[in-house]
Design a protein around this motif. Structure first.
Motif, short mmCIF file in Angstrom:
data_model
loop_
_atom_site.label_atom_id
_atom_site.label_comp_id
_atom_site.label_asym_id
_atom_site.label_seq_id
_atom_site.Cartn_x
_atom_site.Cartn_y
_atom_site.Cartn_z
N PRO A 31 -2.13 31.76 56.18
CA PRO A 31 -2.60 32.76 57.16
C PRO A 31 -3.34 32.18 58.37
CG PRO A 31 -3.20 33.40 54.91
CD PRO A 31 -2.76 31.97 54.87
N ILE A 34 -2.00 32.98 61.57
CA ILE A 34 -1.60 34.40 61.66
C ILE A 34 -2.80 35.30 61.90
CG2 ILE A 34 -0.23 36.20 60.51
CD1 ILE A 34 0.93 34.04 58.70
N TYR A 37 -3.00 37.54 64.97
CA TYR A 37 -2.12 38.71 64.99
C TYR A 37 -2.73 39.87 64.22
CZ TYR A 37 1.38 35.54 66.89
OH TYR A 37 2.05 34.65 67.69
N TYR A 38 -3.47 39.56 63.15
CA TYR A 38 -4.19 40.61 62.45
C TYR A 38 -5.28 41.21 63.33
CZ TYR A 38 -1.96 38.77 58.21
OH TYR A 38 -1.04 38.37 57.27
N GLN A 41 -3.44 43.44 65.76
CA GLN A 41 -2.79 44.59 65.14
C GLN A 41 -3.79 45.60 64.58
OE1 GLN A 41 0.29 43.48 62.39
NE2 GLN A 41 0.58 45.57 61.61
N THR A 167 3.69 38.44 61.25
CA THR A 167 2.86 38.75 60.09
C THR A 167 3.68 38.92 58.81
OG1 THR A 167 2.95 41.14 60.57
CG2 THR A 167 1.13 39.89 61.55
N ARG A 168 4.97 38.68 58.88
CA ARG A 168 5.82 38.85 57.71
C ARG A 168 6.64 37.60 57.38
NH1 ARG A 168 2.93 42.72 57.53
NH2 ARG A 168 3.49 44.94 57.50
#
Length: 405
Positions: A31, A34, A37-38, A41, A167-168
């Protein structure tokens, strides 16, 4: 379970478990690239990001304390598969996540998988090492651990930068790798002698009197080194974006990978340093590296950050491997597992609580001030460990002289 397809202590089995070790640990740092991006989002604050990160440590500590010695009863292979199952469940939680709850659950499961692997895979790699490789087996185990941790941010950084679904997609890729690791583990032989009557219990945590003098400075240096690991895994990406102006996930992943790769290098380098100077050398590397990290803030220098990352990584690797070896050699043979577990508890506390405090500092002040505060406090901690090491060596020298007289 599937019958062993290769003989014990074969190169294939040894390399297979080392590969599974690296793949599993890769998921624990995935993560890192990432988190931004959290934030975009879900609108998470820096404090929330570090809390998500730190929930991993709760899973690690729980696994170390609850199931740390279960592989002696259930077998290495079963526990490795359990760790991979937890890693796969973690990836699924991230894939399905729609907010804070599932993200924290994913990190918790990731920590459980790491807690299972930290002890079990290390022992399995050593036990499966061919006789000619036995002297390098511990290095192979710790290097697999660190390189796996480094490959996580690098993989996610490349995927989020070059492909859609940031995120996936990284978790889907890791889930596929975990499947490969599970197939690999199914094919390796069991090295533990499983008792007829299984007795499962909680791993004891204790510190015998004869190991305390060696434990305290080693634990302080190890604590400081893993605080640095936590900083790079959770907070450094924001420093790279905000202060240095690099928004590429590949750049972020490569810098974090550099830390872990240099940690593995430090574990190799420490073997050529005289035993009595290893922990001190690691402390010096950490201090100089942290100074360079601090200088990158006012100078806005990528070069200073890269140099600091490399030196801090080497210092962390030297102090970690040397401290672990010193503690293991000082501990009574029948209590070595308890003492080692105590050491790892200290290390995993270091990558959780201080990082949460750093996230709060970032939110209350800014990333620049928080980084400088982190650097200053961590340097003080390392210097205290260094002073304790020097005092212990002086006392040991006096004791040896008194015995000689």
């Amino acid at each position: 379970m599937k019958a062993a397809s290769v003989t014990p202590q074969s190169p294939i089995a040894f390399l297979a478990v080392a590969l599974a070790f690296a793949i599993n640990m890769m998921g624990t740092t995935l993560p890192t690239a990432i988190y931004r991006y959290y934030q975009l989002q879900y609108g998470f604050t820096p404090t929330i990001i570090t809390v998500i990160y730190a929930s991993y440590a709760i899973g690690v500590l729980s696994a170390l304390l609850l199931v740390g010695n279960w592989s002696d009863q259930l077998g290495r292979r079963r526990m490795l598969l359990a760790g991979l199952f937890a890693s796969a469940a973690s990836a699924l939680m991230f894939l399905l996540s729609d907010g804070l709850a599932l993200l924290m659950l994913g990190r918790l499961l990731s920590g459980i998988s790491a807690g299972i692997f930290t002890g079990t895979a290390t022992v399995a790699v050593i036990e499966l090492a061919p006789p000619a490789w036995r002297g390098k087996a511990m290095l192979a185990a710790t290097a697999s651990n660190m390189l796996g941790l480094g490959c996580g941010p690098l993989l996610s950084g490349i995927l989020v930068e070059l492909f859609p679904w940031p995120t996936r997609l990284p978790y889907a890729a890791h889930l596929a790798l975990v499947g490969v690791a599970a197939l690999v583990v199914l094919g390796v032989p069991e090295t533990a002698t499983i008792p007829a009557r299984v007795k499962l219990g909680i791993q004891k945590i204790s510190l015998p009197a004869e190991v305390r003098r060696a434990f305290i400075p080693a634990a302080l240096a190890g604590f400081a080194g893993f605080v640095v690991v936590g900083f790079f895994a959770a907070v450094a990406p924001q420093l790279i974006r905000v202060v240095l102006g690099f928004h590429s996930g590949i750049v972020t992943g490569a810098i974090v990978f550099l830390l872990f790769a240099c940690s593995a290098l430090g574990q190799i380098v420490q073997t050529v340093i005289a035993a009595r100077w290893r922990q001190a050398a690691g402390c010096v590397g950490l201090v100089v590296g942290l100074i360079c990290v601090g200088l990158c803030v006012p100078e806005r220098s990528l070069g200073a950050l890269l140099l600091g990352t490399a030196l801090a990584g080497i210092g962390q690797g030297i102090s970690f491997r040397a401290g672990l070896g010193e503690i293991a050699s000082a501990a009574p043979a029948h209590r070595r597992a308890e003492v080692t577990s105590s050491f790892f508890v200290v290390l995993y506390v270091a990558i959780s609580l201080p990082v949460i405090g750093l996230g709060i500092a970032v939110q209350l002040a800014d990333i620049q001030r928080a980084t400088l505060l982190f650097v200053g406090l961590t340097i003080v901690l390392v210097l205290i460990a260094l002073l304790l090491l020097m005092r212990e060596q002086a006392d040991t020298g006096q004791d040896a002289q008194a015995i000689g007289d």
